[in-house]
Design a protein around this motif. Structure first.
Motif, mmCIF file in Angstrom:
data_model
loop_
_atom_site.group_PDB
_atom_site.id
_atom_site.type_symbol
_atom_site.label_atom_id
_atom_site.label_comp_id
_atom_site.label_asym_id
_atom_site.label_seq_id
_atom_site.Cartn_x
_atom_site.Cartn_y
_atom_site.Cartn_z
ATOM 1 N N ASP A 113 8.923 11.084 -5.020
ATOM 2 C CA ASP A 113 7.594 11.583 -5.346
ATOM 3 C C ASP A 113 6.594 10.444 -5.156
ATOM 4 O O ASP A 113 6.498 9.549 -5.997
ATOM 5 N N PRO A 114 5.830 10.461 -4.060
ATOM 6 C CA PRO A 114 4.882 9.376 -3.830
ATOM 7 C C PRO A 114 3.764 9.322 -4.865
ATOM 8 O O PRO A 114 3.138 8.275 -5.041
ATOM 9 N N LEU A 115 3.553 10.423 -5.575
ATOM 10 C CA LEU A 115 2.507 10.429 -6.609
ATOM 11 C C LEU A 115 2.921 9.624 -7.838
ATOM 12 O O LEU A 115 2.078 9.228 -8.633
ATOM 13 N N SER A 116 4.232 9.366 -7.974
ATOM 14 C CA SER A 116 4.719 8.603 -9.120
ATOM 15 C C SER A 116 4.686 7.095 -8.884
ATOM 16 O O SER A 116 4.932 6.322 -9.805
ATOM 17 N N VAL A 117 4.378 6.673 -7.673
ATOM 18 C CA VAL A 117 4.320 5.249 -7.351
ATOM 19 C C VAL A 117 3.057 4.659 -7.975
ATOM 20 O O VAL A 117 1.959 5.165 -7.751
ATOM 21 N N GLY A 124 -6.432 -10.743 -6.040
ATOM 22 C CA GLY A 124 -5.741 -11.983 -5.701
ATOM 23 C C GLY A 124 -5.430 -12.055 -4.216
ATOM 24 O O GLY A 124 -5.684 -11.121 -3.449
ATOM 25 N N PRO A 125 -4.856 -13.167 -3.784
ATOM 26 C CA PRO A 125 -4.548 -13.365 -2.367
ATOM 27 C C PRO A 125 -3.488 -12.385 -1.878
ATOM 28 O O PRO A 125 -2.574 -12.016 -2.624
ATOM 29 N N ILE A 126 -3.599 -11.986 -0.638
ATOM 30 C CA ILE A 126 -2.643 -11.037 -0.054
ATOM 31 C C ILE A 126 -1.234 -11.606 -0.048
ATOM 32 O O ILE A 126 -0.257 -10.871 -0.133
ATOM 33 N N THR A 127 -1.115 -12.922 0.014
ATOM 34 C CA THR A 127 0.207 -13.553 0.008
ATOM 35 C C THR A 127 0.921 -13.366 -1.328
ATOM 36 O O THR A 127 2.139 -13.490 -1.399
ATOM 37 N N ASP A 128 0.174 -13.041 -2.388
ATOM 38 C CA ASP A 128 0.761 -12.809 -3.710
ATOM 39 C C ASP A 128 1.133 -11.353 -3.948
ATOM 40 O O ASP A 128 1.745 -11.029 -4.964
ATOM 41 N N CYS A 129 0.756 -10.468 -3.027
ATOM 42 C CA CYS A 129 1.034 -9.037 -3.192
ATOM 43 C C CYS A 129 2.524 -8.754 -2.995
ATOM 44 O O CYS A 129 3.166 -9.326 -2.126
ATOM 45 N N GLU A 130 3.044 -7.860 -3.820
ATOM 46 C CA GLU A 130 4.413 -7.400 -3.665
ATOM 47 C C GLU A 130 4.474 -6.420 -2.493
ATOM 48 O O GLU A 130 3.559 -5.607 -2.323
ATOM 49 N N PRO A 131 5.542 -6.462 -1.696
ATOM 50 C CA PRO A 131 5.653 -5.499 -0.597
ATOM 51 C C PRO A 131 5.869 -4.082 -1.125
ATOM 52 O O PRO A 131 6.459 -3.889 -2.178
ATOM 53 N N GLY A 132 5.374 -3.119 -0.369
ATOM 54 C CA GLY A 132 5.572 -1.715 -0.718
ATOM 55 C C GLY A 132 4.412 -1.128 -1.493
ATOM 56 O O GLY A 132 3.748 -1.806 -2.272
ATOM 57 N N GLY A 133 4.161 0.139 -1.242
ATOM 58 C CA GLY A 133 3.168 0.876 -1.991
ATOM 59 C C GLY A 133 1.764 0.873 -1.421
ATOM 60 O O GLY A 133 0.939 1.680 -1.815
ATOM 61 N N LEU A 134 1.470 -0.039 -0.491
ATOM 62 C CA LEU A 134 0.111 -0.086 0.052
ATOM 63 C C LEU A 134 -0.197 1.129 0.926
ATOM 64 O O LEU A 134 -1.308 1.649 0.891
ATOM 65 N N LEU A 138 -3.136 3.815 0.322
ATOM 66 C CA LEU A 138 -4.109 4.157 1.352
ATOM 67 C C LEU A 138 -4.198 5.669 1.538
ATOM 68 O O LEU A 138 -5.296 6.235 1.600
ATOM 69 N N VAL A 139 -3.055 6.347 1.618
ATOM 70 C CA VAL A 139 -3.048 7.807 1.770
ATOM 71 C C VAL A 139 -3.739 8.463 0.585
ATOM 72 O O VAL A 139 -4.530 9.394 0.752
ATOM 73 N N ARG A 140 -3.471 7.980 -0.612
ATOM 74 C CA ARG A 140 -4.138 8.520 -1.809
ATOM 75 C C ARG A 140 -5.656 8.391 -1.695
ATOM 76 O O ARG A 140 -6.400 9.310 -2.026
ATOM 77 N N LYS A 141 -6.109 7.224 -1.274
ATOM 78 C CA LYS A 141 -7.546 6.965 -1.174
ATOM 79 C C LYS A 141 -8.209 7.841 -0.107
ATOM 80 O O LYS A 141 -9.373 8.216 -0.248
#
Length: 164
Positions: A113-117, A124-134, A138-141
């Motif tokens: 369920d992508p709505l539960s993510v 903060g810096p992009i290098t500090d972002c955890e992978p996944g979910g972006l 974006l689709v939600r937005k």
């Protein structure tokens, strides 16, 4: 069905055998596409969808956003939904009305369920972002609404995009 085979069914009104009924009354057109979980299947489906959007006179912004949503969701299904290397059918239904593009995705992959993510931390810096979910963020937005359900082992994600 081979990875390059697209089943295309376009027209109006929507037949009763399609994968979902739109949330609106005035359907101007629809396209039902079925392909398999492969890069080639993704490319072919994207090409068919873009041709449909152009044939129906959608503006470039709506086409761009629709293509972005299609590619993001389909890529996630192809990369993450299946535990095996086998061929699995993915259905995508595009429904147009004067104000919206509705996209319904159906697959028999693992339940997700992508709505539960949760919304990713975007400060903060992009290098500090955890992978996944972006991509899901974006689709939600970009969407005016999203709905997810799972019935009979099938994931069904419905996304509505506003037409400009």
């Amino acid at each position: 069905m081979t990875s390059s085979h697209i089943v295309r069914n376009a027209g109006k009104p929507m037949p009763e055998h399609t994968c979902g009924q739109p949330e609106h009354d005035e359907v101007t057109d629809y396209l039902l596409l079925r392909t398999v979980n492969s890069r080639e299947g993704l490319i072919n489906l994207m090409s068919e969808a873009e041709a449909f959007f152009h044939e129906r006179g959608l503006d470039e912004r709506t086409i761009y956003i629709s293509n972005l949503v299609l590619e993001e969701v389909l890529t996630n299904v192809i990369k993450y939904a299946y535990d095996d290397e086998g061929s699995h059918e993915i259905s995508v239904e595009l429904t147009l009305d004067p104000r919206h593009v509705q996209i319904v995705f159906e697959d028999d992959g693992r339940e997700f369920d992508p709505l539960s993510v949760p919304t990713p931390a975007l400060n903060g810096p992009i290098t500090d972002c955890e992978p996944g979910g972006l991509g899901i963020h974006l689709v939600r937005k970009l969407s005016s609404s999203m709905d997810y359900s799972r019935t009979g082992g099938v994931n069904r994600l419905t996304i509505r995009l506003a037409r400009k």
